[in-house]
Enzyme design. Structure first.
Site, PDB file in Angstrom:
ATOM      1  N   ASN A  85     -12.881  -3.429   2.504  1.00 24.12           N
ATOM      2  CA  ASN A  85     -13.789  -2.298   2.677  1.00 24.12           C
ATOM      3  C   ASN A  85     -14.791  -2.271   1.534  1.00 24.12           C
ATOM      4  O   ASN A  85     -14.426  -2.384   0.368  1.00 24.12           O
ATOM      5  CB  ASN A  85     -12.994  -0.984   2.690  1.00 24.12           C
ATOM      6  CG  ASN A  85     -12.123  -0.849   3.918  1.00 24.12           C
ATOM      7  OD1 ASN A  85     -12.552  -1.187   5.022  1.00 24.12           O
ATOM      8  ND2 ASN A  85     -10.907  -0.368   3.750  1.00 24.12           N
ATOM      9  N   ASP A 118       0.852  -1.194   0.000  1.00 21.97           N
ATOM     10  CA  ASP A 118       0.000   0.000   0.000  1.00 21.97           C
ATOM     11  C   ASP A 118       0.889   1.246   0.000  1.00 21.97           C
ATOM     12  O   ASP A 118       1.876   1.328   0.729  1.00 21.97           O
ATOM     13  CB  ASP A 118      -0.907  -0.015   1.236  1.00 21.97           C
ATOM     14  CG  ASP A 118      -2.049   0.963   1.125  1.00 21.97           C
ATOM     15  OD1 ASP A 118      -3.213   0.532   1.076  1.00 21.97           O
ATOM     16  OD2 ASP A 118      -1.778   2.198   1.099  1.00 21.97           O
ATOM     17  N   ILE A 119       0.527   2.216  -0.802  1.00 20.90           N
ATOM     18  CA  ILE A 119       1.339   3.429  -0.950  1.00 20.90           C
ATOM     19  C   ILE A 119       1.279   4.307   0.301  1.00 20.90           C
ATOM     20  O   ILE A 119       2.174   5.121   0.543  1.00 20.90           O
ATOM     21  CB  ILE A 119       0.881   4.230  -2.200  1.00 20.90           C
ATOM     22  CG1 ILE A 119       2.004   5.094  -2.736  1.00 20.90           C
ATOM     23  CG2 ILE A 119      -0.378   5.046  -1.926  1.00 20.90           C
ATOM     24  CD1 ILE A 119       1.725   5.657  -4.119  1.00 20.90           C
ATOM     25  N   SER A 175     -12.178   3.317  -1.171  1.00 19.33           N
ATOM     26  CA  SER A 175     -11.741   4.456  -1.983  1.00 19.33           C
ATOM     27  C   SER A 175     -11.273   4.060  -3.381  1.00 19.33           C
ATOM     28  O   SER A 175     -11.073   4.937  -4.221  1.00 19.33           O
ATOM     29  CB  SER A 175     -10.615   5.217  -1.259  1.00 19.33           C
ATOM     30  OG  SER A 175      -9.502   4.378  -1.043  1.00 19.33           O
ATOM     31  N   HIS A 180      -6.894  -6.053   2.220  1.00 19.55           N
ATOM     32  CA  HIS A 180      -5.773  -5.451   2.935  1.00 19.55           C
ATOM     33  C   HIS A 180      -5.178  -6.499   3.874  1.00 19.55           C
ATOM     34  O   HIS A 180      -5.912  -7.120   4.653  1.00 19.55           O
ATOM     35  CB  HIS A 180      -6.237  -4.287   3.820  1.00 19.55           C
ATOM     36  CG  HIS A 180      -6.777  -3.093   3.099  1.00 19.55           C
ATOM     37  ND1 HIS A 180      -6.068  -1.915   2.962  1.00 19.55           N
ATOM     38  CD2 HIS A 180      -7.979  -2.872   2.508  1.00 19.55           C
ATOM     39  CE1 HIS A 180      -6.810  -1.030   2.309  1.00 19.55           C
ATOM     40  NE2 HIS A 180      -7.971  -1.581   2.018  1.00 19.55           N
ATOM     41  N   GLY A 234     -15.207   3.161   4.072  1.00 18.26           N
ATOM     42  CA  GLY A 234     -14.074   3.934   3.568  1.00 18.26           C
ATOM     43  C   GLY A 234     -13.488   3.413   2.275  1.00 18.26           C
ATOM     44  O   GLY A 234     -12.343   3.722   1.946  1.00 18.26           O
ATOM     45  N   HIS A 254     -10.139  -5.588  -3.272  1.00 19.87           N
ATOM     46  CA  HIS A 254      -8.807  -5.828  -2.720  1.00 19.87           C
ATOM     47  C   HIS A 254      -8.919  -6.216  -1.259  1.00 19.87           C
ATOM     48  O   HIS A 254      -9.789  -5.731  -0.536  1.00 19.87           O
ATOM     49  CB  HIS A 254      -7.893  -4.604  -2.874  1.00 19.87           C
ATOM     50  CG  HIS A 254      -8.494  -3.313  -2.388  1.00 19.87           C
ATOM     51  ND1 HIS A 254      -9.413  -2.596  -3.122  1.00 19.87           N
ATOM     52  CD2 HIS A 254      -8.308  -2.625  -1.242  1.00 19.87           C
ATOM     53  CE1 HIS A 254      -9.756  -1.498  -2.447  1.00 19.87           C
ATOM     54  NE2 HIS A 254      -9.111  -1.517  -1.299  1.00 19.87           N
TER      55      HIS A 254
HETATM   56  P1  5GP Z   1      -9.731   1.156   0.286  1.00 17.78           P
HETATM   57  O1  5GP Z   1      -9.885   2.384   1.108  1.00 17.78           O
HETATM   58  O2  5GP Z   1     -10.410   1.287  -1.061  1.00 17.78           O
HETATM   59  O3  5GP Z   1     -10.104  -0.109   1.009  1.00 17.78           O
HETATM   60  O4  5GP Z   1      -8.169   1.001   0.062  1.00 17.78           O
HETATM   61  C1  5GP Z   1      -7.484   1.605  -0.960  1.00 17.78           C
HETATM   62  C2  5GP Z   1      -6.016   1.584  -0.578  1.00 17.78           C
HETATM   63  O5  5GP Z   1      -5.261   1.825  -1.740  1.00 17.78           O
HETATM   64  C3  5GP Z   1      -5.600   2.647   0.437  1.00 17.78           C
HETATM   65  O6  5GP Z   1      -5.050   2.024   1.599  1.00 17.78           O
HETATM   66  C4  5GP Z   1      -4.576   3.499  -0.308  1.00 17.78           C
HETATM   67  O7  5GP Z   1      -3.513   3.914   0.512  1.00 17.78           O
HETATM   68  C5  5GP Z   1      -4.105   2.568  -1.404  1.00 17.78           C
HETATM   69  N1  5GP Z   1      -3.697   3.229  -2.631  1.00 17.78           N
HETATM   70  C6  5GP Z   1      -4.328   4.265  -3.261  1.00 17.78           C
HETATM   71  N2  5GP Z   1      -3.673   4.608  -4.374  1.00 17.78           N
HETATM   72  C7  5GP Z   1      -2.595   3.777  -4.462  1.00 17.78           C
HETATM   73  C8  5GP Z   1      -1.539   3.645  -5.413  1.00 17.78           C
HETATM   74  O8  5GP Z   1      -1.443   4.367  -6.397  1.00 17.78           O
HETATM   75  N3  5GP Z   1      -0.623   2.676  -5.180  1.00 17.78           N
HETATM   76  C9  5GP Z   1      -0.683   1.841  -4.099  1.00 17.78           C
HETATM   77  N4  5GP Z   1       0.257   0.914  -3.960  1.00 17.78           N
HETATM   78  N5  5GP Z   1      -1.679   1.942  -3.176  1.00 17.78           N
HETATM   79  C10 5GP Z   1      -2.609   2.899  -3.361  1.00 17.78           C
END
Ligand code: 5GP
Length: 114
Positions: free
Chosen positions: A87, A30-31, A95, A102, A93, A100
């Site tokens: 999520n 995760d970034i 996004s 985590h 949350g 995916h």
């Molecule tokens: P969500 O909130 O949808 O469950 O998780 C999305 C995750 O993707 C977040 O933890 C966010 O930090 C990660 N993320 C968003 N953009 C990027 C990216 O460009 N590269 C990587 N490796 N992770 C990302």
């Protein structure tokens, strides 16, 4: 064809720190890591979120979980433990509109999650 950030990472159009790949999934760091180990396990099949997976996706969903457990062993956090999170929707949350899992570990997790 989906055009979100994870679709682009799966297609190798943008870089990511990949820790595992096979024919069905890609896993990368995760970034914006929320724990010392924070890895995202993404199916190569374009499924936007868990609620859009169907019965035919059940083997893939199981694979996502066993891959996540394998990566946890690979990352050395199996003994101390870890958390797997999916999520779905605004209240959780979500996004990025690409399913995916985590994988979070390397520190004590709180319960209940915030
Ligand atoms: P969500 O909130 O949808 O469950 O998780 C999305 C995750 O993707 C977040 O933890 C966010 O930090 C990660 N993320 C968003 N953009 C990027 C990216 O460009 N590269 C990587 N490796 N992770 C990302």
């Amino acid at each position: 064809m989906a055009d979100n950030i994870f679709a682009k990472i799966v297609r190798k159009e943008i870089p990511a720190k990949i820790v595992y790949e096979d024919e069905r999934v890609l896993a990368f760091c995760d970034i914006n890591a929320k724990a010392p180990v924070h890895i995202l396990v993404v199916p190569k099949k374009d499924i936007a979120r868990i609620s859009e997976a169907g019965a035919a996706d059940e083997p893939l969903l199981g694979h996502l979980l066993t891959v996540a457990a394998g990566i946890a062993r690979q990352e050395g956090i199996d003994a101390t433990g870890y958390r797997l999170v999916i999520n779905k929707g605004a209240h959780a949350g979500e996004s990025v509109a690409r399913l995916h899992v985590h994988l979070l570990g390397g520190r004590q997790m709180n319960w209940p999650p915030g």
